[in-house]
Design a protein around this motif. Sequence first.
Motif, PDB file in Angstrom:
ATOM      1  N   ASP A  70       5.743  -0.126   7.983  1.00 35.22           N
ATOM      2  CA  ASP A  70       7.015  -0.566   7.423  1.00 35.22           C
ATOM      3  C   ASP A  70       7.004  -0.484   5.904  1.00 35.22           C
ATOM      4  O   ASP A  70       5.951  -0.600   5.268  1.00 35.22           O
ATOM      5  N   PHE A  71       8.192  -0.318   5.333  1.00 29.49           N
ATOM      6  CA  PHE A  71       8.330  -0.135   3.888  1.00 29.49           C
ATOM      7  C   PHE A  71       7.731  -1.304   3.117  1.00 29.49           C
ATOM      8  O   PHE A  71       7.079  -1.122   2.083  1.00 29.49           O
ATOM      9  N   PHE A  72       7.960  -2.535   3.616  1.00 30.84           N
ATOM     10  CA  PHE A  72       7.462  -3.731   2.894  1.00 30.84           C
ATOM     11  C   PHE A  72       6.230  -4.335   3.567  1.00 30.84           C
ATOM     12  O   PHE A  72       5.914  -5.508   3.324  1.00 30.84           O
ATOM     13  N   ALA A  73       5.546  -3.584   4.380  1.00 26.02           N
ATOM     14  CA  ALA A  73       4.320  -4.087   5.008  1.00 26.02           C
ATOM     15  C   ALA A  73       3.201  -4.147   3.967  1.00 26.02           C
ATOM     16  O   ALA A  73       3.018  -3.236   3.165  1.00 26.02           O
ATOM     17  N   LYS A  74       2.436  -5.245   3.997  1.00 26.46           N
ATOM     18  CA  LYS A  74       1.294  -5.373   3.094  1.00 26.46           C
ATOM     19  C   LYS A  74       0.001  -4.857   3.724  1.00 26.46           C
ATOM     20  O   LYS A  74      -1.010  -4.699   3.062  1.00 26.46           O
ATOM     21  N   LYS A  75       0.061  -4.602   5.049  1.00 30.04           N
ATOM     22  CA  LYS A  75      -1.106  -4.100   5.755  1.00 30.04           C
ATOM     23  C   LYS A  75      -0.653  -2.971   6.670  1.00 30.04           C
ATOM     24  O   LYS A  75       0.357  -3.074   7.355  1.00 30.04           O
ATOM     25  N   CYS A  76      -1.411  -1.872   6.671  1.00 33.84           N
ATOM     26  CA  CYS A  76      -1.062  -0.719   7.482  1.00 33.84           C
ATOM     27  C   CYS A  76      -2.281  -0.232   8.266  1.00 33.84           C
ATOM     28  O   CYS A  76      -3.368  -0.093   7.707  1.00 33.84           O
ATOM     29  N   LYS A  80       3.664  -3.081  -6.887  1.00 30.25           N
ATOM     30  CA  LYS A  80       4.551  -4.231  -6.762  1.00 30.25           C
ATOM     31  C   LYS A  80       5.941  -3.763  -6.333  1.00 30.25           C
ATOM     32  O   LYS A  80       6.272  -2.586  -6.429  1.00 30.25           O
ATOM     33  N   GLU A  81       6.752  -4.709  -5.881  1.00 27.91           N
ATOM     34  CA  GLU A  81       8.051  -4.362  -5.297  1.00 27.91           C
ATOM     35  C   GLU A  81       8.930  -3.578  -6.260  1.00 27.91           C
ATOM     36  O   GLU A  81       9.602  -2.628  -5.861  1.00 27.91           O
ATOM     37  N   ASP A  82       8.912  -3.959  -7.539  1.00 26.45           N
ATOM     38  CA  ASP A  82       9.779  -3.267  -8.499  1.00 26.45           C
ATOM     39  C   ASP A  82       9.235  -1.894  -8.909  1.00 26.45           C
ATOM     40  O   ASP A  82       9.841  -1.192  -9.721  1.00 26.45           O
ATOM     41  N   GLU A  83       8.083  -1.503  -8.348  1.00 25.10           N
ATOM     42  CA  GLU A  83       7.499  -0.195  -8.672  1.00 25.10           C
ATOM     43  C   GLU A  83       7.608   0.794  -7.509  1.00 25.10           C
ATOM     44  O   GLU A  83       7.215   1.952  -7.622  1.00 25.10           O
ATOM     45  N   LEU A  84       8.146   0.339  -6.388  1.00 22.55           N
ATOM     46  CA  LEU A  84       8.115   1.145  -5.173  1.00 22.55           C
ATOM     47  C   LEU A  84       9.050   2.344  -5.184  1.00 22.55           C
ATOM     48  O   LEU A  84       8.919   3.234  -4.342  1.00 22.55           O
ATOM     49  N   PRO A 142       0.820  -1.225   0.000  1.00 17.61           N
ATOM     50  CA  PRO A 142       0.000   0.000   0.000  1.00 17.61           C
ATOM     51  C   PRO A 142       0.847   1.266   0.000  1.00 17.61           C
ATOM     52  O   PRO A 142       1.793   1.389   0.771  1.00 17.61           O
ATOM     53  N   ARG A 143       0.481   2.170  -0.886  1.00 22.63           N
ATOM     54  CA  ARG A 143       1.145   3.460  -0.960  1.00 22.63           C
ATOM     55  C   ARG A 143       0.097   4.555  -1.202  1.00 22.63           C
ATOM     56  O   ARG A 143      -0.888   4.349  -1.901  1.00 22.63           O
ATOM     57  N   LEU A 144       0.372   5.711  -0.606  1.00 22.98           N
ATOM     58  CA  LEU A 144      -0.440   6.882  -0.902  1.00 22.98           C
ATOM     59  C   LEU A 144       0.073   7.518  -2.180  1.00 22.98           C
ATOM     60  O   LEU A 144       1.280   7.751  -2.324  1.00 22.98           O
ATOM     61  N   VAL A 145      -0.818   7.810  -3.104  1.00 21.11           N
ATOM     62  CA  VAL A 145      -0.408   8.416  -4.367  1.00 21.11           C
ATOM     63  C   VAL A 145      -1.371   9.553  -4.696  1.00 21.11           C
ATOM     64  O   VAL A 145      -2.575   9.461  -4.479  1.00 21.11           O
ATOM     65  N   GLN A 146      -0.818  10.628  -5.201  1.00 21.24           N
ATOM     66  CA  GLN A 146      -1.653  11.772  -5.562  1.00 21.24           C
ATOM     67  C   GLN A 146      -2.416  11.495  -6.849  1.00 21.24           C
ATOM     68  O   GLN A 146      -1.954  10.769  -7.717  1.00 21.24           O
ATOM     69  N   ARG A 147      -3.574  12.111  -6.946  1.00 14.23           N
ATOM     70  CA  ARG A 147      -4.394  11.970  -8.143  1.00 14.23           C
ATOM     71  C   ARG A 147      -4.227  13.240  -8.987  1.00 14.23           C
ATOM     72  O   ARG A 147      -4.881  14.240  -8.722  1.00 14.23           O
TER      73      ARG A 147
END
Length: 244
Positions: A236-242, A220-224, A197-202
């Motif tokens: 955490d950076f690689f957490a799948k749940k926040c 995905k990991e290669d897009e982070l 999960p990442r926050l991204v602007q629209r």
Amino acid sequence: MRWSPFLGIPLVIALISFLFFKIFPLSSLIGSPPPLQPRLFSAEELSFYNGSDPQLPIYLAIVGSVFDVTKGKSHYGAGGGYNHFAGRDASRAFVSGNFTGDGLTDSLQGLSSPEVKSVVDWRDFYFKTYIYVGKLDGRYYDSKGNPTKYLKGVEAKAARGAQLLEKQKDEEAKVPSCNSRWSQDEGSEVWCDDGYPRLVQRPIEIALTGKMSKRCACYKEDELEQAGLEVYEGCDFFAKKCRI
């Protein structure tokens, strides 16, 4: 004493008449009354149909079109949750949520294209759900019932809003949104079944509403390492749940 054969005729006629009208009710022979012809209302005339007089139907207008909403009188009648819409054109309030004072206006000035589209969608809902009874003389229709330039501008802006929303939908489909849930005990949390999960602007949101907003998307990991991606605070950076 001899009975005349003619004495039974009235009884037979009465029986035939009874059976005829039983099979073919009078209402079906006469037909339903013709529907009311749409008419042109002034703002003052429309105000009488605000649900305060039980002898009158309840009307509301949206984008200049007037509808009979009497069948929803529990909502639109006196004391109902939507009574503020009755007897007037309060188009703006359908998206602003401002149901008092200046908020109850038919002006859509300053609204974004998608917001105007939402108001027009509400008008379409009333066409499908309630009885159309006429037009309101004023901002959207002139004294002869013809569409004004303002109405044509609103419909054009709604069409642009539909295009922008479709474009945003296509853009966001390329990167799936996060799952989310909320509970009183644990608060809010977001997670990804595949990715992080990442926050991204629209960016398109600037054109839609004039302001920037963010959404949670799964990368995905290669897009982070892309610019503009934010890790949720405390996650955490690689957490799948926040938990947020």
